[in-house]
Design an enzyme around this catalytic site. Structure first.
Site, PDB file in Angstrom:
ATOM      1  N   HIS A 184       0.950  -1.227   0.079  1.00  0.00           N
ATOM      2  CA  HIS A 184       0.351   0.033  -0.007  1.00  0.00           C
ATOM      3  C   HIS A 184       1.004   1.416  -0.103  1.00  0.00           C
ATOM      4  O   HIS A 184       0.656   2.220  -0.463  1.00  0.00           O
ATOM      5  CB  HIS A 184      -0.705  -0.107   0.935  1.00  0.00           C
ATOM      6  CG  HIS A 184      -2.176  -1.392   1.295  1.00  0.00           C
ATOM      7  ND1 HIS A 184      -1.766  -2.243   1.850  1.00  0.00           N
ATOM      8  CD2 HIS A 184      -3.335  -1.031   0.649  1.00  0.00           C
ATOM      9  CE1 HIS A 184      -2.879  -3.222   1.411  1.00  0.00           C
ATOM     10  NE2 HIS A 184      -3.890  -2.261   1.364  1.00  0.00           N
ATOM     11  N   ASP A 256      -4.795  -6.017  -7.719  1.00  0.00           N
ATOM     12  CA  ASP A 256      -5.244  -5.438  -6.468  1.00  0.00           C
ATOM     13  C   ASP A 256      -4.855  -3.466  -6.854  1.00  0.00           C
ATOM     14  O   ASP A 256      -5.267  -3.700  -7.679  1.00  0.00           O
ATOM     15  CB  ASP A 256      -3.453  -5.365  -5.727  1.00  0.00           C
ATOM     16  CG  ASP A 256      -3.985  -5.752  -4.043  1.00  0.00           C
ATOM     17  OD1 ASP A 256      -5.066  -5.558  -3.343  1.00  0.00           O
ATOM     18  OD2 ASP A 256      -3.133  -5.962  -3.375  1.00  0.00           O
TER      19      ASP A 256
END
Length: 483
Positions: A184, A256
């Site tokens: 992230h 993702d």
């Protein structure tokens, strides 16, 4: 905005968007009617079950074949129960329990709940082999550190979800379990050769494919021997040569979230990442959580522009949409052979608890919960012993801002139970625990992924292998403190 309606619809058909709020904004429904593949729902979209069912129905009403995704892993990562914590123990606890039949029952029940609420794509299970104790983003989301055991539970989870008519999505290919960074926030590197990858990271994905998983999610990780400097999400060597060619996967490759910095920094922008992912072989693109109409349309326009300027063959776009359409059709026609088993998660969580040392029954302890940051994947979900105990005082502290002597004085003659997640990694936590144990009977409850560290003077060390509502209740029961 694109003026080519055919290409625009194709581009929309590769995107999973998202939106803020408890009701779908007009644009989110209109784009579905125009061909948007679907949306991913997050905790901020969910208040309670009735509201969620109404929300999903409003999305399905836009057209037939809408995909509504969610990250409902159970354990620490839950959207349905983000207000209270999941009633399921999560993958690490299921792995420790060691019974794939129970894993299948848990995932079947999760799938049945999702199906009842109109959600048809679960972005789960996490099938990464967690070989790094200090992995900041996988940890208890993994079934364990042994590839073959993880593979067995992976197959069970896929079969359980899909028996309820909900598509599974095994993640994060080719394996995020050996990283010490969070994708992230940055692009992690797993510097291993293909033989190690095949022996360690890939067996669970092979098991997922053999179990018939409808989709597999890419990882924003760099494996230099395969991907060079790029993340796997943008690597044809990973998504086509390895996943489709070597492993024979013919389902939907899902990315993702493209907003994650592990992808967005390499691509330069989210729309540019959408083109790179499609070119590499991805079919369905998760944009992310912080998404609006403008970002969604920017992705559409960039995909259309890439077709026009030759960066993306239209045949590749058509192939992706065909796979996504087939997935949506499967969710509409899938057999609902199994339904839920309410309560299955709590005994599973209790069975996974592991105790080292001796537990003393008797005087209610002072319970000290160590504050810790939630991972970005999990978000802020309640955890700990709090709601499960009614006969003991509980305090929350920041380890490196807390004086052990003051806590010892507060405890008086009572024993102390220290509760934490990844205690060994929390600044000041080791010293605090050792300081408390100088004069008091101390039990440590580890609700994260444990390391080899054990406090030298503590009387007992309990591992729950997760911090869900079910794990918290199991810890309270183990300590004899359950309300």
């Amino acid at each position: 905005m694109s003026t080519d309606p055919g290409l625009r619809r194709l581009a929309l058909g590769t995107l999973l968007s998202a939106f803020r709020g408890e009701q779908a904004p007009r644009w989110a429904v209109d784009l579905l009617a125009e061909g948007l593949a679907g949306h991913v729902l997050f905790g901020f979209n969910i208040v309670e079950r009735g509201q969620l069912a109404t929300l999903s129905a409003s999305l399905h009403a836009a057209r037939d074949g809408v995909l509504i995704g969610i990250d409902e892993e159970g354990g620490d990562v839950t959207r349905l129960a983000h207000h209270s914590g999941s009633p399921y123990p999560g993958n690490a606890a299921l792995g420790v329990l060691g019974d794939p039949a129970i894993t299948r029952r848990v995932y079947r029940t999760i799938g049945a709940e999702l199906d009842e609420l109109g959600l048809n794509l679960n972005l789960a299970p996490t099938v990464d082999v967690n070989t790094a104790d200090d992995n900041p983003i996988i940890g208890t989301r993994s079934f364990g550190a042994d590839p073959q055991a993880v593979a067995a539970h992976t197959a069970a989870a896929v079969l359980g979800l899909q028996s309820a008519g909900v598509a599974a999505c095994a993640k994060h290919f080719p394996g995020h379990g050996a990283t010490l960074a969070d994708s992230h926030l940055e692009l992690p590197t797993v510097d291993i050769d293909l033989s190690v990858l095949r022996g360690r990271e890939l067996p669970p994905f092979v098991a997922a494919i053999e179990a018939g998983t409808k989709s597999i999610m890419t990882a924003h990780i760099r494996v230099p021997s395969l991907t060079g400097d790029a993340p796997a999400t943008f690597s044809r060597a990973v998504l086509v040569d390895l996943l489709r060619g070597d492993l024979g996967f013919d389902g939907v490759v899902v990315t993702d979230a493209l907003e994650m910095l592990g992808a967005a920094r390499h691509a330069g922008s989210v729309p540019a990442g959408a083109v790179l992912a499609l070119s590499a072989g991805a079919d369905l693109l998760c944009i992310g959580a912080d998404v609006d109409e403008a970002l969604t349309l920017a992705c559409v326009d960039e995909i259309v522009a890439a077709v026009h300027d030759g960066r993306l063959p239209v045949a590749r776009l058509e192939e992706a949409v065909a796979r996504v359409t087939a997935l949506a059709e499967w969710t509409r026609q899938g057999d609902r052979t199994d339904r839920e088993e309410p309560g299955v998660g709590y005994p599973a969580a209790l069975g996974a608890v592991r105790i080292e040392g001796k537990l003393d029954a008797g005087t209610p302890p002072l319970i000290v919960q160590l504050e810790s940051e939630s991972s970005i994947a999990a978000g802020r979900v309640p955890w700990g012993l709090g709601p499960h105990v009614n006969s003991a005082e509980q305090v929350r502290v920041v380890a490196d801002q807390t004086d052990a002597a003051q806590l010892r004085a507060r405890a008086g003659t009572r024993p102390i139970v220290v509760v934490g997640r990844n205690v060994h990694r929390l600044p000041g936590a080791r010293a605090l625990v050792e300081g408390l144990a100088e004069t008091h009977t101390v039990t440590v409850v580890e609700m994260g992924w444990p390391s080899s560290w054990r406090p030298t003077k503590a009387q007992a060390f309990i591992t729950t292998w997760g911090a869900s509502h079910a794990n918290g209740r199991a810890a309270a029961q183990t300590l004899g403190l359950a309300a």
